[in-house]
Design a protein around this motif. Structure first.
Motif, PDB file in Angstrom:
ATOM      1  N   ASN A 273       0.821  -1.216   0.000  1.00 28.48           N
ATOM      2  CA  ASN A 273       0.000   0.000   0.000  1.00 28.48           C
ATOM      3  C   ASN A 273       0.853   1.263   0.000  1.00 28.48           C
ATOM      4  N   LYS A 274       1.942   1.237   0.739  1.00 29.96           N
ATOM      5  CA  LYS A 274       2.792   2.414   0.864  1.00 29.96           C
ATOM      6  C   LYS A 274       3.504   2.750  -0.446  1.00 29.96           C
ATOM      7  N   TYR A 275       3.913   1.717  -1.178  1.00 34.06           N
ATOM      8  CA  TYR A 275       4.744   1.956  -2.372  1.00 34.06           C
ATOM      9  C   TYR A 275       4.094   1.468  -3.659  1.00 34.06           C
ATOM     10  N   ILE A 276       2.767   1.371  -3.659  1.00 38.55           N
ATOM     11  CA  ILE A 276       2.068   0.825  -4.813  1.00 38.55           C
ATOM     12  C   ILE A 276       2.426   1.547  -6.107  1.00 38.55           C
ATOM     13  N   ASN A 277       2.689   2.854  -6.028  1.00 40.42           N
ATOM     14  CA  ASN A 277       3.006   3.605  -7.254  1.00 40.42           C
ATOM     15  C   ASN A 277       4.424   3.339  -7.762  1.00 40.42           C
ATOM     16  N   ARG A 278       5.241   2.725  -6.911  1.00 40.80           N
ATOM     17  CA  ARG A 278       6.607   2.390  -7.341  1.00 40.80           C
ATOM     18  C   ARG A 278       6.793   0.896  -7.587  1.00 40.80           C
ATOM     19  N   VAL A 279       5.778   0.118  -7.332  1.00 41.07           N
ATOM     20  CA  VAL A 279       5.855  -1.324  -7.575  1.00 41.07           C
ATOM     21  C   VAL A 279       5.638  -1.588  -9.070  1.00 41.07           C
ATOM     22  N   LYS A 280       6.684  -2.088  -9.731  1.00 37.28           N
ATOM     23  CA  LYS A 280       6.607  -2.333 -11.170  1.00 37.28           C
ATOM     24  C   LYS A 280       6.903  -3.783 -11.544  1.00 37.28           C
TER      25      LYS A 280
END
Length: 298
Positions: free
Chosen positions: A204-211
């Motif tokens: 949840n914290k890093y969802i935008n950086r999870v690729k």
């Protein structure tokens, strides 16, 4: 649940032959590995130690089975060797993956790593970086991230048991010290839960950086044994600490929900290093494929 045009399902070859302990699965060939992957319903894989290094040879073998290369592991030594050494090897690795059509490059810092040491306890022997080493790592990753971007690729950092970035605190510090447009995160369920972290919190914290995502399950009883007996990471693998989704103790449904709700794009890659003589890789690949189909509707 997922956009099937933007999410691909793959599986790692480490279940067939272990890269760190090649005696595990030495009898399994590259052709058997990718044939069984395809037969089990997967679209791609990462690169194993038996995969051909020649792009044309590898591509032909994969094309015959309608398979792709998702990525491949890269060991960086940004904290223990001159940056130039890692950069040279990274560029060659990047170009190979680019030729194979991959969009992400999996990077893990192996300076002071104990993951490959058979006798070092994975929990008690882990190295803790100082401020200077953190700067070397973050600055180096930013530079490598720029090199990846030159080919329209993304560097995804793999937090990993026994390495200098394993815990939630270490992931937080790495994410804070690196450029969010150059360094992304590989989210690995198994390594987070093994370490005692809250995987959903990290997601949840890093969802935008999870690729890039590794779907790895664990057997809690084996992890407890590793802790109690002060065993190494490799001995934990041999005892069966890891398994495929649906066969261990991790509930993947909330993880799939968070990824789908945030329109995750990229690979979901099953990874579970086990002794193939104990856990037949084809049977476990089928088990994982069935579970993901039921829970993720993918």
């Amino acid at each position: 649940m997922f956009n099937k045009d933007k999410v691909k399902l793959g599986i790692a070859p480490i279940a067939w032959t272990n890269d760190d302990m090649p005696d595990l699965g030495k009898e399994n060939t590259f052709e058997q590995c990718i044939s069984e992957m395809a037969l089990a319903g997967f679209r791609g894989s990462e690169v194993g130690n038996k995969y051909p290094k020649d792009v044309k040879v590898l591509r032909r073998a994969l094309d015959l089975r309608n398979m792709e290369i998702a990525s491949a592991w890269f060991s960086s030594f940004l904290t223990t060797k001159p940056y130039e050494e890692t950069e040279k090897e990274f560029i060659a690795h990047r170009d190979f993956l680019n030729d194979m059509g991959a969009k992400v490059i999996v990077v893990s810092e192996q300076g002071n790593s104990i993951q490959g040491q058979m006798e070092t306890p994975v929990f008690n022997g882990k190295y803790i970086m100082n401020d200077e080493e953190w700067k070397l790592l973050s600055d180096g990753l930013n530079k490598l991230g720029k090199l990846a971007a030159q080919k329209d690729m993304k560097l995804v950092y793999h937090h990993h048991m026994g390495t200098v970035v394993q815990t939630s605190e270490e992931i937080d510090r790495l994410m804070a010290m690196t450029d969010e447009n150059l360094v992304y995160l590989l989210f690995d369920t198994g390594h987070l839960v093994y370490s005692g972290e809250n995987a959903l919190d990290i997601l949840n914290k890093y969802i935008n950086r999870v690729k890039h995502v590794h779907l790895k399950d664990i057997r809690v009883n084996v992890v407890d044994e590793v802790k109690e007996e002060k065993l190494s990471f490799l001995k934990g693998v041999r005892k069966g600490a890891f398994t495929v989704p649906g066969d261990g103790n991790i509930d993947f449904e909330p993880i799939f929900e968070v990824l789908a709700k945030n329109n995750y794009e990229g690979w979901l890659l099953v990874e579970a290093e086990q002794d193939p003589k104990v856990a037949n890789p084809f049977e476990y690949a089928l088990k994982a494929r069935k579970y993901i189909s039921e829970k993720a509707m993918l």
